[in-house]
Design an enzyme around this catalytic site. Structure first.
Site, short mmCIF file in Angstrom:
data_model
loop_
_atom_site.label_atom_id
_atom_site.label_comp_id
_atom_site.label_asym_id
_atom_site.label_seq_id
_atom_site.Cartn_x
_atom_site.Cartn_y
_atom_site.Cartn_z
N HIS A 135 0.88 -1.18 0.00
CA HIS A 135 0.00 0.00 0.00
C HIS A 135 0.91 1.23 0.00
CE1 HIS A 135 -2.74 2.97 1.84
NE2 HIS A 135 -3.73 2.18 1.54
N ASP A 212 3.25 -4.52 8.17
CA ASP A 212 2.04 -3.70 8.03
C ASP A 212 0.84 -4.65 8.17
OD1 ASP A 212 -0.23 -2.50 7.06
OD2 ASP A 212 0.71 -1.66 5.26
N GLN A 215 -4.31 -5.07 6.99
CA GLN A 215 -5.31 -5.99 6.43
C GLN A 215 -5.36 -7.31 7.18
OE1 GLN A 215 -7.62 -5.41 4.18
NE2 GLN A 215 -6.93 -3.34 3.73
N LYS A 238 -10.21 -0.76 10.63
CA LYS A 238 -10.32 -1.98 9.80
C LYS A 238 -10.67 -3.21 10.65
CE LYS A 238 -7.15 -0.31 6.27
NZ LYS A 238 -7.92 0.17 5.11
N CYS A 376 -4.84 2.41 -3.58
CA CYS A 376 -3.59 2.95 -3.00
C CYS A 376 -2.45 1.95 -3.17
CB CYS A 376 -3.76 3.32 -1.52
SG CYS A 376 -4.90 4.66 -1.26
N1 PLP Z 1 -1.56 -0.67 4.67
C1 PLP Z 1 -2.50 -1.44 4.11
C2 PLP Z 1 -2.15 -2.83 3.66
C3 PLP Z 1 -3.79 -0.96 3.94
O1 PLP Z 1 -4.73 -1.73 3.38
C4 PLP Z 1 -4.09 0.36 4.37
C5 PLP Z 1 -5.42 0.92 4.16
O2 PLP Z 1 -6.18 0.49 3.30
C6 PLP Z 1 -3.09 1.11 4.97
C7 PLP Z 1 -1.82 0.57 5.10
C8 PLP Z 1 -3.33 2.49 5.47
O3 PLP Z 1 -4.25 2.47 6.53
P1 PLP Z 1 -4.81 3.83 7.14
O4 PLP Z 1 -5.35 4.62 5.96
O5 PLP Z 1 -5.88 3.39 8.08
O6 PLP Z 1 -3.68 4.52 7.80
#
Ligand code: PLP
Length: 419
Positions: A135, A212, A215, A238, A376
């Protein structure tokens, strides 16, 4: 039948029948005169009433600022905020609440690590290794710090199924690698990455690993000690919690070494005009008034998920994914993007002749909420030479009937386009 088995059957039945939908007030509505079918939990999951109630109760009875007051309300607020930290520590099996930093979300957690650990440890010529599945939140902060320092960002590629090319890991991990940052589950494709194996191989070279978990947190039991990762981050929204709250777990020995990245109240020990000394982690990284109600809401969300059981949620979602993959594959012209052997709760796809954005709009008119776009994860789209995908993602409240509604809406879209 043993009592444990009986309760397992009951919860699985309730998951399969969609009984948990009743806990989510937002899911009781109609969109386009059709019952709402919410298939966008990968972007943000909905909130059960217990989360909304916990936040309302806090604002109605207990709100004040934390950590600084001796009066009753401040003590109650502090207790509830710190209790939420304990719930997070228990949920991810962190050794201590001192390892749990509250942040706004995954994005802020990664920026914190990049700007504090990264900026203080990296030198010109060092390397940070990410993957082609990330992401933007796990790309851009590293790009920014590498640019500032003169370090190099390297990328572990993926194959045509959307799986990491682990055969290239050893070649990319070098004596210059300082940090590996990898998604546990890809938000664009649903690929589950073998993070424990990556941690092991990185640690063999003394390289620090950030996972990270944005998900993975709602779909898999997380045990940061078993994973042995150095940093793990996720967003509350999430995992059925509120927006505006997230978690950075850090190995205590690393957090202790790290300088603060924001200055202000609550993160200090002593301030004079000549010099300031800083609080220990986690408060060192929580400058200013935190998101108190949101932390409490997150604690309630984790209690809710734990009461159902992540093992059962994961089993339910696996069945949903298998059913969705089979049903979608039967739609003429539909191509699934991301066919990894290990996937979770996400199906990205293209429907020949209809742009994903048009598809998203047509499905919305049928009450079916999916996401269309690059998610993203533009480099993933570039790899597959596509501008976007349509993406259905599942939560504990989804059922096979929801997938039937998606498939019926796709057939309708094809008809509308004369396909
Ligand atoms: N990393 C992953 C794999 C994600 O799916 C997301 C959000 O969709 C993020 C990071 C960023 O999360 P946030 O926008 O809640 O900071």
């Amino acid at each position: 039948m043993q009592a444990g088995t009986a309760s397992l059957v009951t919860t699985m039945d309730r998951l399969a029948s969609g009984a948990f939908k009743a806990d989510f007030p937002i899911l009781q509505q109609q969109v386009g005169n059709k019952p709402l079918v919410y298939l966008d939990s990968g972007a943000s999951s909905q909130k059960p009433q217990v989360v909304i109630d916990a936040m309302t109760k806090y604002y109605c009875h207990d709100h004040s600022n934390v950590h600084r007051g001796v009066h009753t309300l401040s003590q109650r607020a502090t207790h509830a905020y710190e209790q939420a930290r304990q719930k997070v520590a228990d949920f991810i099996n962190a050794p201590s609440t001192d390892d749990v930093v509250f942040v706004r979300g995954t994005t802020e957690a990664i920026n914190l690590v990049a700007n504090s650990y990264g900026a203080s440890q990296l030198q010109a010529g060092d390397e940070v290794l990410i993957t082609a599945l990330e992401h933007h939140a796990n790309i851009v902060p590293w790009q920014m710090v590498c640019e500032r320092i003169g370090a190099r960002l390297r990328v572990l590629p993926i194959n045509d199924c959307g799986e990491l090319r682990l055969d290239q890991l050893d070649a990319l991990l070098s004596s210059r690698t300082r940090i590996v940052a990898v998604a546990h589950i890809s938000n664009a494709l649903g690929t589950v990455n073998p993070v424990a194996q990556i941690v092991e191989r990185a640690h063999a070279l003394g390289v620090v690993v950030l996972v990270d978990g944005a998900q993975s947190i709602p779909h898999a039991k997380i045990d940061v000690q078993a994973l042995d990762c150095d940093f793990f981050c996720f967003s509350g929204h999430k995992v059925y919690g509120p927006t505006g709250i997230g978690v950075l777990y850090g190995r205590q020995s690393l957090l202790q070494q790290m300088p603060p990245w924001q200055g202000g109240g609550d993160m200090i020990r002593v301030v004079t005009f000549e010099k300031t000394t800083y609080a220990d982690p986690p408060l060192r990284f929580e400058a200013g008034t935190p998101d108190i109600a949101e932390a409490i809401g997150l604690g309630a969300a984790l209690d809710y998920v734990s009461a159902i059981g992540l093992d059962k949620i994961a089993a339910h979602e696996k069945a949903l994914l298998e059913y969705a993959t089979a049903q979608l594959s039967s739609v003429p012209g539909l191509r699934i993007i991301g066919t990894a052997a290990h996937k979770a709760a996400v199906v990205s796809f293209l429907l020949k002749g209809i742009h994903p954005h048009d598809l998203g709009t047509i499905l919305d008119a049928e009450g079916v909420a999916i996401r269309a776009g690059h998610h993203c994860a533009m480099p993933v789209m570039q790899f597959f030479s596509i501008p976007a995908t349509a993406r259905a993602s599942f939560g504990l409240y989804n059922t096979m009937t929801d997938i039937d509604a998606l498939v019926a809406a796709l057939h309708k879209a094809r008809k509308l386009f004369g396909l």
